[in-house]
Design a protein around this motif. Structure first.
Motif, PDB file in Angstrom:
ATOM      1  N   GLN A  96      36.780-127.232 -21.545  1.00  0.00           N
ATOM      2  CA  GLN A  96      36.923-128.072 -22.432  1.00  0.00           C
ATOM      3  C   GLN A  96      37.265-129.136 -22.637  1.00  0.00           C
ATOM      4  OE1 GLN A  96      35.205-126.885 -25.667  1.00  0.00           O
ATOM      5  NE2 GLN A  96      34.700-125.145 -24.489  1.00  0.00           N
ATOM      6  N   ARG A  97      37.587-130.484 -21.293  1.00  0.00           N
ATOM      7  CA  ARG A  97      37.979-131.284 -21.307  1.00  0.00           C
ATOM      8  C   ARG A  97      39.523-131.226 -21.720  1.00  0.00           C
ATOM      9  NH1 ARG A  97      32.302-134.974 -20.161  1.00  0.00           N
ATOM     10  NH2 ARG A  97      31.347-133.722 -18.746  1.00  0.00           N
ATOM     11  N   ARG A  98      40.163-130.257 -21.412  1.00  0.00           N
ATOM     12  CA  ARG A  98      41.793-130.622 -22.302  1.00  0.00           C
ATOM     13  C   ARG A  98      42.050-130.305 -21.829  1.00  0.00           C
ATOM     14  NH1 ARG A  98      42.334-126.655 -27.792  1.00  0.00           N
ATOM     15  NH2 ARG A  98      44.000-128.235 -27.384  1.00  0.00           N
ATOM     16  N   ASP A  99      43.537-131.270 -21.336  1.00  0.00           N
ATOM     17  CA  ASP A  99      45.142-130.908 -20.654  1.00  0.00           C
ATOM     18  C   ASP A  99      45.782-130.030 -21.260  1.00  0.00           C
ATOM     19  OD1 ASP A  99      46.799-131.407 -18.785  1.00  0.00           O
ATOM     20  OD2 ASP A  99      47.836-132.669 -19.911  1.00  0.00           O
ATOM     21  N   PRO A 100      45.582-128.225 -20.271  1.00  0.00           N
ATOM     22  CA  PRO A 100      46.970-127.303 -20.856  1.00  0.00           C
ATOM     23  C   PRO A 100      47.833-127.861 -20.610  1.00  0.00           C
ATOM     24  CG  PRO A 100      45.733-127.484 -18.831  1.00  0.00           C
ATOM     25  CD  PRO A 100      45.093-127.881 -18.698  1.00  0.00           C
ATOM     26  N   ALA A 101      48.409-128.505 -19.939  1.00  0.00           N
ATOM     27  CA  ALA A 101      49.485-129.208 -20.648  1.00  0.00           C
ATOM     28  C   ALA A 101      50.398-129.944 -22.171  1.00  0.00           C
ATOM     29  CB  ALA A 101      50.327-130.823 -19.137  1.00  0.00           C
ATOM     30  N   SER A 102      49.335-130.184 -22.695  1.00  0.00           N
ATOM     31  CA  SER A 102      49.124-130.516 -23.907  1.00  0.00           C
ATOM     32  C   SER A 102      48.746-129.307 -25.248  1.00  0.00           C
ATOM     33  CB  SER A 102      48.037-131.255 -24.156  1.00  0.00           C
ATOM     34  OG  SER A 102      46.743-131.216 -24.151  1.00  0.00           O
ATOM     35  N   PHE A 103      48.958-127.730 -24.471  1.00  0.00           N
ATOM     36  CA  PHE A 103      48.881-126.887 -24.984  1.00  0.00           C
ATOM     37  C   PHE A 103      50.096-126.238 -25.610  1.00  0.00           C
ATOM     38  CE2 PHE A 103      46.440-122.714 -25.718  1.00  0.00           C
ATOM     39  CZ  PHE A 103      45.265-122.836 -27.384  1.00  0.00           C
ATOM     40  N   GLY A 104      50.185-125.547 -26.169  1.00  0.00           N
ATOM     41  CA  GLY A 104      51.308-124.502 -27.066  1.00  0.00           C
ATOM     42  C   GLY A 104      51.665-123.759 -26.948  1.00  0.00           C
ATOM     43  N   ILE A 105      52.215-122.575 -25.906  1.00  0.00           N
ATOM     44  CA  ILE A 105      52.390-121.741 -26.069  1.00  0.00           C
ATOM     45  C   ILE A 105      53.968-121.348 -26.844  1.00  0.00           C
ATOM     46  CG2 ILE A 105      52.895-119.329 -24.329  1.00  0.00           C
ATOM     47  CD1 ILE A 105      50.598-120.877 -22.704  1.00  0.00           C
ATOM     48  N   ASP A 106      53.279-120.116 -27.621  1.00  0.00           N
ATOM     49  CA  ASP A 106      55.086-120.006 -28.579  1.00  0.00           C
ATOM     50  C   ASP A 106      55.086-118.564 -27.924  1.00  0.00           C
ATOM     51  OD1 ASP A 106      56.725-118.834 -30.564  1.00  0.00           O
ATOM     52  OD2 ASP A 106      55.991-120.134 -31.848  1.00  0.00           O
ATOM     53  N   ALA A 107      56.124-117.683 -26.990  1.00  0.00           N
ATOM     54  CA  ALA A 107      56.632-116.433 -26.756  1.00  0.00           C
ATOM     55  C   ALA A 107      57.589-115.721 -27.822  1.00  0.00           C
ATOM     56  CB  ALA A 107      56.896-116.232 -25.195  1.00  0.00           C
ATOM     57  N   ARG A 108      57.223-114.729 -28.011  1.00  0.00           N
ATOM     58  CA  ARG A 108      57.717-114.137 -28.843  1.00  0.00           C
ATOM     59  C   ARG A 108      58.834-112.969 -27.945  1.00  0.00           C
ATOM     60  NH1 ARG A 108      55.991-112.181 -33.478  1.00  0.00           N
ATOM     61  NH2 ARG A 108      55.241-114.063 -33.410  1.00  0.00           N
ATOM     62  N   VAL A 109      60.665-112.965 -28.541  1.00  0.00           N
ATOM     63  CA  VAL A 109      61.191-112.002 -27.835  1.00  0.00           C
ATOM     64  C   VAL A 109      61.435-111.920 -28.827  1.00  0.00           C
ATOM     65  CG1 VAL A 109      63.593-112.251 -26.879  1.00  0.00           C
ATOM     66  CG2 VAL A 109      62.017-114.444 -26.632  1.00  0.00           C
ATOM     67  N   SER A 110      61.095-110.140 -29.218  1.00  0.00           N
ATOM     68  CA  SER A 110      61.428-109.523 -29.855  1.00  0.00           C
ATOM     69  C   SER A 110      61.745-108.723 -29.831  1.00  0.00           C
ATOM     70  CB  SER A 110      60.786-108.075 -30.000  1.00  0.00           C
ATOM     71  OG  SER A 110      59.254-108.974 -31.056  1.00  0.00           O
ATOM     72  N   ILE A 111      63.832-108.383 -30.571  1.00  0.00           N
ATOM     73  CA  ILE A 111      64.818-107.682 -29.253  1.00  0.00           C
ATOM     74  C   ILE A 111      64.587-106.053 -29.365  1.00  0.00           C
ATOM     75  CG2 ILE A 111      67.710-107.335 -29.649  1.00  0.00           C
ATOM     76  CD1 ILE A 111      67.587-110.121 -31.738  1.00  0.00           C
ATOM     77  N   GLN A 112      64.435-105.604 -30.745  1.00  0.00           N
ATOM     78  CA  GLN A 112      64.011-104.419 -30.482  1.00  0.00           C
ATOM     79  C   GLN A 112      63.104-103.934 -28.734  1.00  0.00           C
ATOM     80  OE1 GLN A 112      60.875-102.574 -31.870  1.00  0.00           O
ATOM     81  NE2 GLN A 112      61.617-100.842 -32.501  1.00  0.00           N
ATOM     82  N   GLN A 113      62.215-104.661 -28.483  1.00  0.00           N
ATOM     83  CA  GLN A 113      61.646-104.543 -27.223  1.00  0.00           C
ATOM     84  C   GLN A 113      62.544-104.930 -26.511  1.00  0.00           C
ATOM     85  OE1 GLN A 113      57.093-105.560 -27.847  1.00  0.00           O
ATOM     86  NE2 GLN A 113      57.477-105.085 -30.061  1.00  0.00           N
ATOM     87  N   GLN A 114      62.912-106.248 -26.532  1.00  0.00           N
ATOM     88  CA  GLN A 114      64.064-106.914 -25.433  1.00  0.00           C
ATOM     89  C   GLN A 114      65.343-107.013 -25.540  1.00  0.00           C
ATOM     90  OE1 GLN A 114      60.795-108.593 -26.599  1.00  0.00           O
ATOM     91  NE2 GLN A 114      59.208-107.660 -25.622  1.00  0.00           N
ATOM     92  N   PRO A 115      65.820-106.174 -25.032  1.00  0.00           N
ATOM     93  CA  PRO A 115      67.564-106.642 -25.434  1.00  0.00           C
ATOM     94  C   PRO A 115      67.967-107.601 -24.670  1.00  0.00           C
ATOM     95  CG  PRO A 115      66.643-104.731 -24.254  1.00  0.00           C
ATOM     96  CD  PRO A 115      65.911-105.387 -24.766  1.00  0.00           C
ATOM     97  N   PRO A 116      69.019-107.991 -25.324  1.00  0.00           N
ATOM     98  CA  PRO A 116      70.102-109.539 -24.801  1.00  0.00           C
ATOM     99  C   PRO A 116      69.569-109.328 -22.727  1.00  0.00           C
ATOM    100  CG  PRO A 116      71.043-108.602 -26.366  1.00  0.00           C
ATOM    101  CD  PRO A 116      69.301-107.548 -25.904  1.00  0.00           C
ATOM    102  N   GLU A 117      70.218-107.879 -22.102  1.00  0.00           N
ATOM    103  CA  GLU A 117      70.083-107.953 -19.970  1.00  0.00           C
ATOM    104  C   GLU A 117      68.315-107.946 -20.224  1.00  0.00           C
ATOM    105  OE1 GLU A 117      69.785-103.852 -23.154  1.00  0.00           O
ATOM    106  OE2 GLU A 117      70.789-105.234 -23.434  1.00  0.00           O
ATOM    107  N   THR A 118      67.098-108.208 -20.753  1.00  0.00           N
ATOM    108  CA  THR A 118      65.909-108.182 -20.019  1.00  0.00           C
ATOM    109  C   THR A 118      66.068-110.215 -20.691  1.00  0.00           C
ATOM    110  OG1 THR A 118      64.672-107.682 -22.206  1.00  0.00           O
ATOM    111  CG2 THR A 118      65.674-106.351 -20.550  1.00  0.00           C
ATOM    112  N   TRP A 119      66.653-110.283 -21.240  1.00  0.00           N
ATOM    113  CA  TRP A 119      66.681-112.157 -21.592  1.00  0.00           C
ATOM    114  C   TRP A 119      66.101-112.861 -20.103  1.00  0.00           C
ATOM    115  CZ3 TRP A 119      69.304-113.194 -25.746  1.00  0.00           C
ATOM    116  CH2 TRP A 119      68.998-112.176 -27.309  1.00  0.00           C
TER     117      TRP A 119
END
Length: 289
Positions: free
Chosen positions: A222-245
């Motif tokens: 699309q002739r767009r710069d990937p660096a200008s595109f946002g990515i929002d990652a979810r940290v769900s504590i039930q699935q990713q407890p602190p030891e996995t962070w």
């Protein structure tokens, strides 16, 4: 990098003072945004054999746009994010109007995350055909962009016909950030063409890597710069407890995540203070990572 909190939608209850206390505390702690889930209708579990579903009618959902009108008045800087709004079961011009209103009332703090939705019974009950929701979403996004940018719109599509009509007021910048949820390849192509970012939810970095690679290819097409595109990652504590962070968050950082959002639900918390304590632990880790 931006840090967000998932509004504990199904656990906070309907009391407006509880909502106020939680949201003001999130803002005071320095979080950048609040992300709110969306469902309009919930099924009766036994009737739909839905006991294993993510959500049923037993789960409470505040209506995002109405909630954001309230939050716009009691917050100063929190970005208000839908993650995601099931656009395919909603009237497109009405969503355009509601989003523009929240944008105005909040001083430009709305980020609209949208998706096709998974609960076909809910979509059908809202008056829409779940079988064509992908095609309809493509058209809805084009119409939203038009309604936000022009005072009067002429639009002829498969599902919408608008001739010389428009919303007033328009968004402050005649643009509202539009992000997409979902992981299927057509969704990645759709967001590369139309979106400002991807709400990746709780996808693991290992599973997300080929998706990010594909997304970057589609953005470049699309002739767009990937660096200008946002990515929002979810940290769900039930699935990713602190030891996995360290591994989980580190993996998403390598993939270029620009946002990390912490979900404290489904941990058995019985008070707002427990949710906030979990957010404190997450924010402390992120400040040192």
């Amino acid at each position: 990098m931006k840090l967000g909190a998932v509004f504990p939608q199904t656990e906070i209850g309907p009391d407006p003072e509880s909502v106020r206390r939680y949201v003001e505390a999130v803002e005071a702690r320095g979080f950048d945004y609040l992300l709110v889930y969306d469902h309009v209708l919930g099924v009766e579990p036994d009737r739909y054999n839905a006991r294993g579903w993510s959500y049923t009618g037993e789960d409470q959902f505040h209506e995002p746009m109405v909630l954001f009108g309230y939050l716009a008045a009691i917050t100063q800087r929190l970005e208000l994010v839908t993650g995601i709004l099931v656009l395919t079961q909603r009237n497109t011009p009405l969503v355009a109007k509601q989003a523009a209103e929240v944008d105005r009332l909040s001083g430009g703090r709305l980020r609209l995350g949208v998706g096709v939705g998974w609960n076909v019974e809910e979509i059908r009950a809202m008056g829409y055909d779940p079988r064509n929701r992908g095609r309809r979403l493509d058209e809805q996004v084009r119409l939203l962009r038009a309604l936000w940018s022009e005072p009067y719109v002429d639009f002829e599509g498969e599902y919408h016909t608008i001739r010389g009509l428009g919303i007033n007021p328009l968004p402050r910048e005649r643009h509202i950030p539009l992000w997409f949820g979902g992981t299927a390849d057509p969704v990645l192509r759709r967001m590369a063409e139309h979106g400002d970012g991807w709400i990746a939810q709780s996808v693991s970095p290992e599973r997300g890597r080929p998706m990010v690679d594909a997304l970057h290819r589609y953005l470049e097409e699309q002739r767009r710069d990937p660096a200008s595109f946002g990515i929002d990652a979810r940290v769900s504590i039930q699935q990713q407890p602190p030891e996995t962070w360290p591994e989980y968050i580190g993996g998403w950082r390598e993939l270029g995540a620009t946002h990390f959002c912490c979900n404290t639900m489904k941990m058995g918390f019985r008070s707002i203070e427990e949710h906030l304590a979990a957010l404190d632990e997450f924010k402390a880790f992120m400040s040192q990572a």
